[in-house]
Write a protein that holds these residues in place. Structure first.
Motif, PDB file in Angstrom:
ATOM      1  N   ARG A 170      -1.460 -16.699  15.531  1.00  0.00           N
ATOM      2  CA  ARG A 170      -1.906 -17.253  14.260  1.00  0.00           C
ATOM      3  C   ARG A 170      -0.808 -18.078  13.608  1.00  0.00           C
ATOM      4  O   ARG A 170       0.356 -18.015  14.012  1.00  0.00           O
ATOM      5  N   PRO A 182       0.841  -1.202   0.000  1.00  0.00           N
ATOM      6  CA  PRO A 182       0.000   0.000   0.000  1.00  0.00           C
ATOM      7  C   PRO A 182       0.873   1.249   0.000  1.00  0.00           C
ATOM      8  O   PRO A 182       2.086   1.184   0.232  1.00  0.00           O
ATOM      9  N   GLU A 199      -0.990   0.891   7.847  1.00  0.00           N
ATOM     10  CA  GLU A 199      -2.158   1.109   8.706  1.00  0.00           C
ATOM     11  C   GLU A 199      -1.811   1.024  10.190  1.00  0.00           C
ATOM     12  O   GLU A 199      -2.544   1.519  11.028  1.00  0.00           O
ATOM     13  N   ARG A 243       0.940  -7.788   6.508  1.00  0.00           N
ATOM     14  CA  ARG A 243       0.612  -6.950   5.347  1.00  0.00           C
ATOM     15  C   ARG A 243      -0.570  -6.025   5.654  1.00  0.00           C
ATOM     16  O   ARG A 243      -0.645  -4.911   5.138  1.00  0.00           O
ATOM     17  N   THR A 244      -1.480  -6.496   6.490  1.00  0.00           N
ATOM     18  CA  THR A 244      -2.633  -5.666   6.850  1.00  0.00           C
ATOM     19  C   THR A 244      -2.198  -4.397   7.572  1.00  0.00           C
ATOM     20  O   THR A 244      -2.676  -3.296   7.290  1.00  0.00           O
ATOM     21  N   TYR A 245      -1.255  -4.542   8.520  1.00  0.00           N
ATOM     22  CA  TYR A 245      -0.812  -3.377   9.293  1.00  0.00           C
ATOM     23  C   TYR A 245       0.305  -2.610   8.590  1.00  0.00           C
ATOM     24  O   TYR A 245       0.333  -1.383   8.633  1.00  0.00           O
ATOM     25  N   GLY A 246       1.272  -3.327   8.016  1.00  0.00           N
ATOM     26  CA  GLY A 246       2.239  -2.651   7.157  1.00  0.00           C
ATOM     27  C   GLY A 246       3.616  -2.418   7.708  1.00  0.00           C
ATOM     28  O   GLY A 246       4.559  -2.186   6.953  1.00  0.00           O
ATOM     29  N   GLU A 280      -0.910 -17.021   8.137  1.00  0.00           N
ATOM     30  CA  GLU A 280      -1.823 -15.987   8.632  1.00  0.00           C
ATOM     31  C   GLU A 280      -1.056 -14.779   9.166  1.00  0.00           C
ATOM     32  O   GLU A 280      -1.518 -13.644   9.065  1.00  0.00           O
ATOM     33  N   SER A 321       6.443  -4.060  10.698  1.00  0.00           N
ATOM     34  CA  SER A 321       6.724  -5.110  11.678  1.00  0.00           C
ATOM     35  C   SER A 321       7.694  -4.603  12.735  1.00  0.00           C
ATOM     36  O   SER A 321       8.712  -3.982  12.415  1.00  0.00           O
ATOM     37  N   ASP A 333       1.730 -13.722   7.862  1.00  0.00           N
ATOM     38  CA  ASP A 333       2.070 -12.974   6.643  1.00  0.00           C
ATOM     39  C   ASP A 333       0.958 -11.986   6.307  1.00  0.00           C
ATOM     40  O   ASP A 333       1.198 -10.790   6.084  1.00  0.00           O
ATOM     41  N   ASP A 334      -0.254 -12.486   6.264  1.00  0.00           N
ATOM     42  CA  ASP A 334      -1.393 -11.637   5.903  1.00  0.00           C
ATOM     43  C   ASP A 334      -1.602 -10.532   6.928  1.00  0.00           C
ATOM     44  O   ASP A 334      -1.940  -9.390   6.568  1.00  0.00           O
ATOM     45  N   THR A 335      -1.424 -10.852   8.212  1.00  0.00           N
ATOM     46  CA  THR A 335      -1.627  -9.849   9.259  1.00  0.00           C
ATOM     47  C   THR A 335      -0.560  -8.761   9.181  1.00  0.00           C
ATOM     48  O   THR A 335      -0.857  -7.569   9.336  1.00  0.00           O
TER      49      THR A 335
END
Length: 379
Positions: A265, A209, A213, A275-278, A269, A280, A271-273
């Motif tokens: 998770r 993105p 987030e 990417r959701t926040y952006g 999962e 690490s 990985d996806d989380t």
């Protein structure tokens, strides 16, 4: 392979075993707390030896406040602080005693692979009995870790010498970072090779993105992870979100403040989380040499997910983060520094996402597994 860790949750051991099996080796892994019916894959069998739960008491968990006080509570805490080192050593020794007949029944074998120092003595004993090759896999700089309980300088000094005396019998020594490898070489071990705790490359990494987030810490929630600093920085970063995800060490107490929590998770999962926040979080306290030379799994998980990091400014982390332009660095224990690092990554987000995605070509398990497999072929 011999390990005192819970095998089902030890990604390094599972990946190493899988890589060696794919190269044609047959493996038997002896570990701890293996669930019934747990399987790794073709060519790999797993056996479990239990270990006592230790001195843990109380309800544990993420809680607010500092708990009860008073003379009796303080006395118990002092007793625990005094006895913990002795108890920890006794518990590990009891596991080796219980594991010895299990190891004996598994052999003879061609190679005995010891994961961490607390299995090295047992592994060396049976490698000698069977005239097998000994391999030592040092996941940490064992006698330079930050440990709860009273200081034990003499135990550490004796332990370093004993570790070298046993590990010098190994045909090859593996470890997780260049810094730990250099330290082990300086202590007299010659053939030390780095197999980092990287992750297999992702099949498909979505486009990043424009802006993140939130900030995600994905890992064990406990002492030594500098999480009070994360909480203090989270207050300054609002309304930018700060999230913790992972299992909680027993008796660890943390005032969460504005920090959100999500359940633990699976790897995919996570990985996806991420990417959701952006962004690490790769946090550690600057409290021991092991932390200063560590490369935590979280760093490489972020690379796999294609997500920039904000990492503790410790020597080994700094070297990798700056070389590959993976993100920002902060001074451990300094909430203002962490806040500034997060804001810098947000402002330069596309630069760091580009760096992370370029680094994935080298910082991956396929690259590190080749080092492991090559070493075994030389045995």
């Amino acid at each position: 392979m011999i390990a005192q860790s819970p095998i089902a949750g030890d990604s390094r051991i599972l990946r190493e075993a899988t890589a060696l099996a794919a190269a044609g080796h047959t493996l038997h892994v002896i570990g701890r707390d293996v669930p019934d019916g747990f399987e790794v894959g073709p060519g790999i069998t797993v056996e479990s030896v239990s270990r006592s739960s230790g001195l843990r008491t109380g309800n544990g968990g993420l809680t607010v406040g500092h708990g009860h006080s008073g003379p009796k509570v303080l006395a118990k805490r002092f007793g625990r602080w005094l006895l913990l080192p002795e108890h920890r050593n006794r518990t590990e020794k009891h596991w080796r005693t219980a594991a010895a007949p299990v190891v004996a029944a598994a052999g003879p074998v061609d190679v005995v692979h010891a994961h961490d120092f607390n299995t090295l003595e047992l592994a060396a004993e049976y490698a000698a009995k069977w005239s097998a090759k000994l391999v030592y896999d040092s996941h940490e700089l064992w006698f330079d870790r930050a440990l709860p309980g009273r200081p034990t300088p003499l135990w550490r000094a004796r332990g370093r010498r004993y570790e070298v005396s046993l590990a010098s019998r190994a045909r090859v020594v593996f470890t997780v970072s260049d810094g730990i490898a250099e330290r082990l070489r300086s202590r007299g071990l010659s053939d030390v090779r780095v197999v980092r705790n990287t992750f297999p490359r992702a099949d498909d990494v979505p486009a990043a993105p424009d802006r993140p987030e939130g900030l995600l810490y994905a890992g064990r929630v406990g002492a030594g992870r500098d999480l009070p600093t994360v909480v203090a920085a989270a207050r300054q970063l609002l309304p930018f979100r700060t999230v913790l995800m992972g299992s909680v060490d027993p008796n660890y107490r943390l005032d969460l403040g504005p920090v959100e929590t999500v359940a633990e998770r699976s790897i995919d999962e996570v990985d996806d989380t991420l990417r959701t926040y952006g962004i690490s979080l790769v946090t550690l306290t600057n409290t021991c040499e092991n932390h200063r030379l560590a490369l935590p799994n979280k760093l490489f998980h972020a690379v796999r997910a294609g997500v920039p990091v904000v990492a503790a400014d410790l020597p080994e982390l700094r070297a990798v983060v700056t070389q590959y332009k993976l993100g920002g660095l902060y001074e451990p224990g300094n909430a203002q520094s962490l806040t500034a690092a997060v804001r810098s990554v947000i402002e330069n987000y596309s630069t760091y996402t580009d760096g992370v995605r370029t680094a994935a070509a080298e910082l991956n398990w396929e690259h590190d597994a080749a080092t492991l497999v090559t070493a075994y072929s030389e045995l």
